[in-house]
Every structure is written in C-alpha cells, then in structure tokens.
Design a protein around this motif. Structure first.
Motif, PDB file in Angstrom:
ATOM      1  N   LYS A 178       0.837  -1.189   0.000  1.00  0.00           N
ATOM      2  CA  LYS A 178       0.000   0.000   0.000  1.00  0.00           C
ATOM      3  C   LYS A 178       0.875   1.243   0.000  1.00  0.00           C
ATOM      4  N   GLN A 194      -3.208   7.271  -4.064  1.00  0.00           N
ATOM      5  CA  GLN A 194      -3.311   6.036  -3.293  1.00  0.00           C
ATOM      6  C   GLN A 194      -3.133   4.855  -4.236  1.00  0.00           C
ATOM      7  N   GLN A 196      -2.826   0.499  -3.999  1.00  0.00           N
ATOM      8  CA  GLN A 196      -2.908  -0.680  -3.128  1.00  0.00           C
ATOM      9  C   GLN A 196      -2.902  -1.954  -3.967  1.00  0.00           C
TER      10      GLN A 196
END
Length: 276
Positions: A178, A194, A196
């Motif tokens: 992550k 972001q 992940q």
C-alpha cells in the motif's frame, strides 16, 4: 500443455485475431491449460514451469531476475505460445511492474500458488495475470482383499516432523502492499495518490489533483502512479531521495508546504514521514 480430464480442444482458427493468434500449442507439457475457447485461453504456471522456461528458480531473492525473463517474448514462445501471442503476453506482463512482481513474490511464500495467464483473443488481444491455487486429487486406490488374514505388523515409530523452513525475507521493495502520498504546494496546489496491491494481485488506485480538478481511478490512476514511482526505491530510499524523485515526476516545482508519505509492504515493514 495438459488439459483437464474430459476437456477437448478443437483446432479453431481464430479469424478475428488472425491465424497467428490461434490456440496455444502443446509443446509446453508442464503448464496446465484450465480453459480454452473461442474467446480466451487460461493457463496456470507453477514454479517448476517458470524454472523450465526461464532457467531461474523462483525465490524471494531473485524475483526481479525472473520478472526480467518473463517480459521477453522468447520466454513465452518456449512455453508454447505463438510468436504473436508471446509478444502480447510479454508486453502486458511488463506494463505493470509492481503488480507482476508482487504476483511472483507471493508465489515464493506459497507453494500451491500458480501464475494464471489469461490470453484474451476476441476483439482487442491482450493478456491478464493473477494467482490461483490448483490441486488435482489422486484417484483412490481400492485395496486388494487378502486371501487370508495377515498378521498385523508392529507399527513403526512415527518420524519426528521436520520444522518447515521460514521463507527468506525479501531483500527488495517489490513487495509493495500500500502507498499513500499527499502533497500541498506553497502555490496552493494539492495532489493526493493512493495505490494498493490486493491479495489476489489486482490493483486499486486513485489519483487526485484537487487544484486542477483532475481525478483518476482504476487503470488510468494505476498507470499514472506507476509512472511517478518508476525507478524509485520506495522501501529503502531516504526521505530526500523519495521527496525529490516524486516532486520531479509531478513537475509542479519543489516548493511544498507539506509532504506526507506512507508505504506498507508484505513483510509488514512501514515507511512513513511528514515534512513541512
């Protein structure tokens, strides 16, 4: 290639994708084709298959070396694909470095995991990748009925179980799990991303440039973020190296009000810092 019992694959000429994109040949006897039809072919490769086609044994310390072999069309030709199919698979495996390397990394921890290659031959020809456990139970053996009762043998003393070896800790940052980055510039611009890697190898990504009202999700955000972090050691790089690299890739200048970084890896290591 081996096919599931009862599975028959006719020699279909795939006119939509040209004759060169026909069904995978059967020269790669070790890999396992679990599905083959007009639209796609799904094949599983275990660590023994990877060794056979790359010449490298897949371990946590040489994942990158194996990856470098799997982005070569010649490797997939050795696995039984046609030259055009091999080029497509090598191209798409190399398009997403972090996802591909993460799949290989997970295979080093679990022996029952296979690399799943999905070659889509209908419409736009492409390859997708994932992981799958595959187990074929052995047919039960019917014991022969003894003619006369046998004298029971003295039971053997069970062997002391061998403690399994603990897998090596990966020595590279390719086991990214992550990543979150948030930047506030002195000009008022704000960028947040972001990234992940899920347990099945799929990617969840989001990129936001709030000042310019840009918001990317899915594959668009995935490609954007991978372009930003390409060539950066996310795990072992210094704060200065990470900050300088990312600011340079974003191209918004180096004057920031706040720089926040947080990365988590499959070995539970975390790297995070906040600069003002």
């Amino acid at each position: 290639m081996k096919f599931f019992k009862g599975m028959m694959v006719a020699g279909l000429a795939i006119s939509l994708c040209s004759a060169s994109l026909a069904t995978v040949s059967s020269s790669a006897d070790a890999a396992t084709v679990v599905e083959s039809n007009y639209n796609k072919t799904v094949t599983l490769f275990n660590k023994a298959d990877i060794l056979a086609y790359t010449g490298l044994s897949l371990t946590s310390s040489n994942v990158s070396s194996v990856y470098n072999e799997l982005v070569k069309a010649s490797t997939w030709e050795a696995a039984g694909y046609s030259s055009s199919q091999a080029a497509v698979i090598a191209r798409d495996f190399g398009r997403n470095y972090y996802k591909s390397v993460n799949l290989l990394q997970k295979m080093t921890y679990q022996n029952d995991l296979h690399l799943k290659v999905i070659l889509i031959t209908k419409g736009y020809v492409k390859a997708e990748f994932g992981l799958q456990s595959y187990y074929v139970p052995e047919a039960p053996v019917t014991p022969e009925k003894p003619e006369e009762p046998e004298v029971p043998e003295t039971p053997e003393v069970p062997e002391t179980p061998v403690t399994p070896e603990k897998p090596e800790t990966p020595a590279e940052q390719s086991d990214l799990k992550k990543l979150e980055i948030q930047i506030k510039y002195t000009t008022g611009q704000q960028i947040q991303l972001q990234y992940q890697v899920n347990s099945n190898g799929t990617i969840k990504a989001q990129y936001q440039d709030k000042s310019n009202k840009v918001q990317l999700q899915g594959s668009a955000a995935e490609e954007k973020i991978e372009g930003i972090i390409a060539g950066l050691d996310l795990k072992n790089g210094s704060e200065k190296e990470i900050t300088s690299h990312i600011l340079n890739k974003l191209g918004r200048g180096s004057s920031y009000k706040q720089f926040q970084y947080q990365a988590q890896f499959n070995d539970n290591k975390q790297v995070k810092f906040k600069l003002k």
